[in-house]
Design an enzyme around this catalytic site. Structure first.
Site, PDB file in Angstrom:
ATOM      1  CB  SER A   1      -0.934   0.022   1.215  1.00  0.00           C
ATOM      2  OG  SER A   1      -1.876  -1.004   1.084  1.00  0.00           O
TER       3      SER A   1
ATOM      4  CG  HIS B   1      -2.531  -3.977  -2.928  1.00  0.00           C
ATOM      5  ND1 HIS B   1      -3.296  -4.922  -2.276  1.00  0.00           N
ATOM      6  CD2 HIS B   1      -2.172  -3.083  -1.978  1.00  0.00           C
ATOM      7  CE1 HIS B   1      -3.374  -4.618  -0.995  1.00  0.00           C
ATOM      8  NE2 HIS B   1      -2.705  -3.496  -0.787  1.00  0.00           N
TER       9      HIS B   1
ATOM     10  CG  ASP C   1      -4.872  -4.716   2.901  1.00  0.00           C
ATOM     11  OD1 ASP C   1      -4.498  -5.341   1.886  1.00  0.00           O
ATOM     12  OD2 ASP C   1      -4.131  -4.501   3.873  1.00  0.00           O
TER      13      ASP C   1
HETATM   14 ZN    ZN Z   1      -2.337  -5.282   2.759  1.00  0.00          ZN
END
Ligand code: ZN
Length: 470
Positions: free
Chosen positions: A55, A325, A283
């Site tokens: 990140s 991502h 995440d």
């Molecule tokens: Zn992560």
């Protein structure tokens, strides 16, 4: 700009299905608010030295417009991770789109559900050789000098550009408080330099003779929502904000509430604003193989964006929604239409044992084989609960990010620029171009220069015509 941290393309498909199923429908046909935007593109997320990004390097790409090294923020690839000295070289530091906005007299805000010093929001302001240096203790812990390489919380309070941000909302009080102190909810501070950065933030604003307010719970936030002060700092947890599935909605604001007050506050500047809003715990849910939480946090991003589309005109406000991502979550075949996206597949493996519709390539959900065969995870005592970890193949303490592309959704002025497949570092340049700020500014100047040239030629032509007639 809205960011779903780790919001991979499969996460979107799974979250929209869960959204529809929560509403009593089959689910697959549902749409997240931003999936309705007129333009969608794909961004390549690798960073300079890593095939699969984190990140920090991605935040530098989508906020500062350059790719750099894994784990570093706001500095070029000339800075290796943890190289304090290299990060101090001015030529190695890069400006974020938040700085481009400030330079054009626009206002800036950052909102997240993680610690406000975490990598993604830090991309808007920090110049640092290691994303983990969130407090002075974190810098000391790696034998670097925190008076040289200032930690992210210190930069947020004392350094440009963050000392000019009008709205700062998230979690992470402990990075602002001395370790001899406990915050309002009993979390111990992290700092060893004795600084109380929340008080220093207040003192800074007081000395500038501006209105300001620090709030730490939902009630205090709601009390200022109708007429926010010029500067608003909200830190709602000692660490990250709670997952919405675990949070008390009486005491903790939702991402939608944070987004709304940020937009209302920043909209007062007639020149406009740049706002960064992150649903940061998608995440974390993925890292722990807690898929229900990851998808629920995605639904909360959908709700926050929906509110923003109601508050901001499509005529003059560009909204970009993307992820930093991917993750290694897969949607496995072949359950029938309308099956619970959080449930098991209707089929079994060649070993006769059930498998889940959603599983991960790796992570803490990996179960050891028993007598040489897989275990039936649907037989777990806590199967179906929020805290149940779905199945993963490779055992890892933390499930990993994925290296595949992420989607970019855009609505508003110049939205069509965001179509196609491009490097993630292109995103802020496109936003800057659309907003006439930053390195894209010369295009806007070129357009107005061209307009005045055309006007001049036309005027000369007119004069010439008139003169000839006479
Ligand atoms: Zn992560």
């Amino acid at each position: 700009m809205f960011l779903g941290d780790g919001m991979s393309v499969p996460t979107l498909a799974a979250a929209r299905t869960l959204l529809g199923q929560n509403q009593g429908r089959t689910g697959e046909e549902s749409q997240l608010s931003f999936e309705d935007f007129p333009t969608v593109g794909l961004a390549k997320t690798y960073c300079v030295n890593h095939q699969i990004a984190d990140s920090a390097c991605t935040a530098t790409a989508y906020l500062c417009g350059v790719k750099n090294n894994y784990g570093t923020i706001g500095v070029t690839a000339a800075v290796p991770r943890r190289d304090c000295a290299a990060s101090l070289v001015k030529a190695n530091q890069v400006a974020s789109i938040a700085e481009w906005a400030l330079q054009d007299d626009r206002d800036v805000g950052i909102v997240t559900t993680t610690r406000i010093t975490h990598a993604s929001p830090a991309g808007a302001f920090a110049k640092i050789a290691n994303r983990n240096w969130e407090s002075d203790y974190d810098v000391l812990d790696e034998d670097r000098d925190p008076t040289l390489c200032r930690d992210i919380a210190h930069q947020l309070v004392h350094s440009y550009p963050a000392n000019r941000f009008k709205v700062i909302l998230g979690g992470g009080r402990k990075k602002f408080l001395p370790h001899t102190m406990y915050d309002e909810e009993g979390t111990q501070g992290d700092r060893t330099d004795g600084l109380n950065l929340i008080e220093e933030w207040e003192a800074n604003k007081a000395s500038q003779n501006v209105t300001y307010k620090y709030v730490w719970n939902r009630e205090q936030l709601m009390n200022v929502s109708q007429s926010p002060p010029e500067y608003l700092l909200g830190l709602f947890e000692g660490n990250h904000m709670k997952y919405h599935l675990d949070a008390n909605n009486e005491t903790e604001p939702t991402l939608t509430e944070l987004t709304e007050i940020a937009i209302r506050s920043l909209s007062r500047n007639e020149n406009g604003f740049f706002l960064f809003v992150e649903s940061g715990r998608i995440d974390h849910g993925h890292h722990d193989n807690l898929v229900h939480k990851a998808l629920d946090e995605t639904i909360h991003l959908h709700l926050a964006v929906q509110r923003a589309t109601e508050l901001l005109s499509e005529e003059d406000s560009l909204i970009v929604v993307t992820a930093d991502h991917s993750h290694v979550m897969a949607i496995n075949g072949y359950t029938p239409r309308g099956s619970s996206i959080l449930g098991r597949s209707n089929e079994v493996g060649d070993d006769g044992i059930p498998y889940m519709t959603i599983s991960y390539t790796n992570g803490p959900g990996a179960r050891g084989h028993v007598n040489g065969s897989r275990v039936d995870v649907t037989a777990d005592d806590d199967f179906g609960s929020n805290a149940w970890m779905t199945h993963a193949e490779v055992p890892l303490e933390d499930e990993t990010h994925g290296g595949d592309d992420v989607a970019v959704f855009a609505r508003g002025p110049h939205h069509a620029l965001f179509t196609g497949l491009y490097e993630q570092s292109r995103i802020p340049h496109l936003m800057g171009y659309a907003a006439c700020i930053g390195p894209g500014l010369h295009y806007c100047n070129a357009t107005s220069t061209m307009r005045s040239s055309i006007f001049l030629i036309f005027s000369l032509y007119l004069l010439n015509t008139l003169f000839r007639r006479r």
